[in-house]
Motif scaffolding. Structure first.
Motif, PDB file in Angstrom:
ATOM      1  N   ARG A   1      64.353 -51.884  62.941  1.00 23.78           N
ATOM      2  CA  ARG A   1      63.662 -53.380  62.577  1.00 23.78           C
ATOM      3  C   ARG A   1      63.245 -53.294  61.194  1.00 23.78           C
ATOM      4  O   ARG A   1      63.623 -54.662  60.615  1.00 23.78           O
ATOM      5  CB  ARG A   1      62.674 -53.637  63.769  1.00 23.78           C
ATOM      6  N   ALA A   2      63.045 -52.488  60.973  1.00 22.59           N
ATOM      7  CA  ALA A   2      62.228 -53.247  60.248  1.00 22.59           C
ATOM      8  C   ALA A   2      63.060 -52.614  58.779  1.00 22.59           C
ATOM      9  O   ALA A   2      63.201 -53.808  57.112  1.00 22.59           O
ATOM     10  CB  ALA A   2      61.120 -51.685  58.507  1.00 22.59           C
TER      11      ALA A   2
ATOM     12  N   TRP B   1      64.958 -56.565  58.667  1.00 21.01           N
ATOM     13  CA  TRP B   1      63.445 -57.297  58.386  1.00 21.01           C
ATOM     14  C   TRP B   1      63.947 -57.030  56.205  1.00 21.01           C
ATOM     15  O   TRP B   1      64.338 -58.533  56.306  1.00 21.01           O
ATOM     16  CB  TRP B   1      62.264 -56.869  58.721  1.00 21.01           C
TER      17      TRP B   1
ATOM     18  N   ASP C   1      52.927 -58.811  57.657  1.00 21.64           N
ATOM     19  CA  ASP C   1      52.808 -59.189  59.159  1.00 21.64           C
ATOM     20  C   ASP C   1      53.119 -58.496  59.450  1.00 21.64           C
ATOM     21  O   ASP C   1      54.253 -58.350  60.187  1.00 21.64           O
ATOM     22  CB  ASP C   1      52.714 -60.711  59.271  1.00 21.64           C
TER      23      ASP C   1
ATOM     24  N   ASP D   1      54.640 -52.418  68.692  1.00 22.67           N
ATOM     25  CA  ASP D   1      54.149 -54.329  68.165  1.00 22.67           C
ATOM     26  C   ASP D   1      54.573 -54.824  66.753  1.00 22.67           C
ATOM     27  O   ASP D   1      54.424 -56.046  66.939  1.00 22.67           O
ATOM     28  CB  ASP D   1      52.646 -54.120  67.881  1.00 22.67           C
ATOM     29  N   TRP D   2      55.321 -53.963  65.973  1.00 22.97           N
ATOM     30  CA  TRP D   2      55.988 -54.674  64.411  1.00 22.97           C
ATOM     31  C   TRP D   2      57.199 -54.722  64.718  1.00 22.97           C
ATOM     32  O   TRP D   2      58.337 -54.354  64.993  1.00 22.97           O
ATOM     33  CB  TRP D   2      55.846 -53.610  63.693  1.00 22.97           C
ATOM     34  N   HIS D   3      57.236 -56.606  64.580  1.00 15.69           N
ATOM     35  CA  HIS D   3      58.175 -57.175  64.708  1.00 15.69           C
ATOM     36  C   HIS D   3      59.799 -56.785  65.522  1.00 15.69           C
ATOM     37  O   HIS D   3      60.333 -56.613  65.660  1.00 15.69           O
ATOM     38  CB  HIS D   3      58.837 -57.507  63.548  1.00 15.69           C
TER      39      HIS D   3
ATOM     40  N   GLU E   1      60.325 -58.757  67.683  1.00 12.94           N
ATOM     41  CA  GLU E   1      62.383 -59.231  68.190  1.00 12.94           C
ATOM     42  C   GLU E   1      62.858 -58.721  67.393  1.00 12.94           C
ATOM     43  O   GLU E   1      64.223 -59.722  67.694  1.00 12.94           O
ATOM     44  CB  GLU E   1      61.613 -61.136  67.656  1.00 12.94           C
ATOM     45  N   LEU E   2      62.727 -58.467  66.839  1.00 11.69           N
ATOM     46  CA  LEU E   2      64.120 -57.638  65.647  1.00 11.69           C
ATOM     47  C   LEU E   2      64.757 -56.411  66.291  1.00 11.69           C
ATOM     48  O   LEU E   2      65.634 -56.479  65.153  1.00 11.69           O
ATOM     49  CB  LEU E   2      63.725 -57.339  64.342  1.00 11.69           C
TER      50      LEU E   2
END
Length: 267
Positions: free
Chosen positions: A60-61, A64, A232, A240-242, A244-245
């Motif tokens: 995810r990171a 992003w 954010d 819980d870190w993004h 949706e990704l």
């Protein structure tokens, strides 16, 4: 990639990268890793879920960051390759992304070919080096990455194996000091905040096997981001870190996952 034919792998004591591989259901581990893995499971059955949650955060990171225009990644403590690897995620978004992987476990070197299947437009390289030797990492990274342009420094599930006495914060600061404004730190870290007794027992078991486990509190983890602008939602438990990704990891909602994740930008 020299010396690949006479790699010395110590199978007499467990290694975090091979234990992680066992948690993920991989085949590149030894009885000693499985034995210690089972002891960790006895203390907290969510350890394998946590391993997958860390991988999912990395995906995810990376998505992003690539979406923000970051085209260079320095991934330290890569571990044994599992698909998709960081470069595959980054190059899906940006085919010209460049990735340098770094690990100190010879078994990772033995599988480095899987980390080197870059797109034609991009590039990947593998360094055999220890996070405790940032100078060697930067020297190697410079051959592939342009350190005048932003780099995402990836430290996934790594620094809980490096104590403050071993200079964990200095290492991060030293690496970030080499990277320009607009670079990022992406990081996850195990914590004892939610399971203090089990965590103390795990630390002792690993110490007896020669593995340092330096679990940190939320405040101690956040300290790695001093001087950076937190993206954010800031410091959160890893799932819980993004969310949706990426896809949720099965089992991640069965009780709190004892680890934190965050991404910060170097101003």
């Amino acid at each position: 990639m020299t010396g690949q034919h006479h790699i010395e792998i110590d199978t007499s004591k467990p290694h975090p990268a091979r234990m992680y591989d066992w948690y993920l259901g991989g085949k590149d581990n030894y009885p000693v890793d499985e034995e210690m893995g089972r002891q960790m499971l006895a203390l907290d059955p969510r350890v394998p879920v946590m391993a997958r949650v860390n991988r999912a955060f990395m995906h995810r990171a990376t998505r992003w960051l690539a979406g923000q225009g970051v085209r260079q990644f320095l991934d330290i403590g890569t571990g044994i390759p599992t698909e998709p690897n960081l470069h595959q995620v980054a190059q899906q978004v940006a085919p010209d992304a460049r990735v340098v992987y770094c690990d100190n476990d010879p078994i990772v070197l033995a599988h480095a070919a899987a980390l080197l299947r870059s797109t034609p437009q991009g590039m990947t390289e593998y360094l055999q080096a220890d996070v405790r030797d940032p100078a060697a990492i930067i020297d190697g990274a410079k051959k592939v990455l342009d350190l005048d342009r932003p780099v995402a420094l990836s430290l996934i599930a790594l620094l809980h194996f490096v104590s403050d006495a071993d200079g964990a914060h200095e290492l991060v600061n030293r690496l970030l000091a080499e990277l320009p404004s607009g670079s990022y730190l992406m990081m996850t870290h195990a914590t004892g905040d939610f399971t203090p007794e089990e965590s103390a027992a795990a630390t002792e078991k690993l110490k007896a096997a020669g593995i340092t486990l330096a679990l940190r509190s939320r405040t101690e983890f956040a300290h790695f981001f001093d001087g950076l602008e937190l993206v954010d939602p800031g410091v959160v438990v890893v799932p819980d870190w993004h969310p949706e990704l990426g896809e949720p990891v099965p089992g991640q909602d069965d009780g709190v996952i004892p680890g934190y994740g965050a991404v910060g930008r170097k101003p």
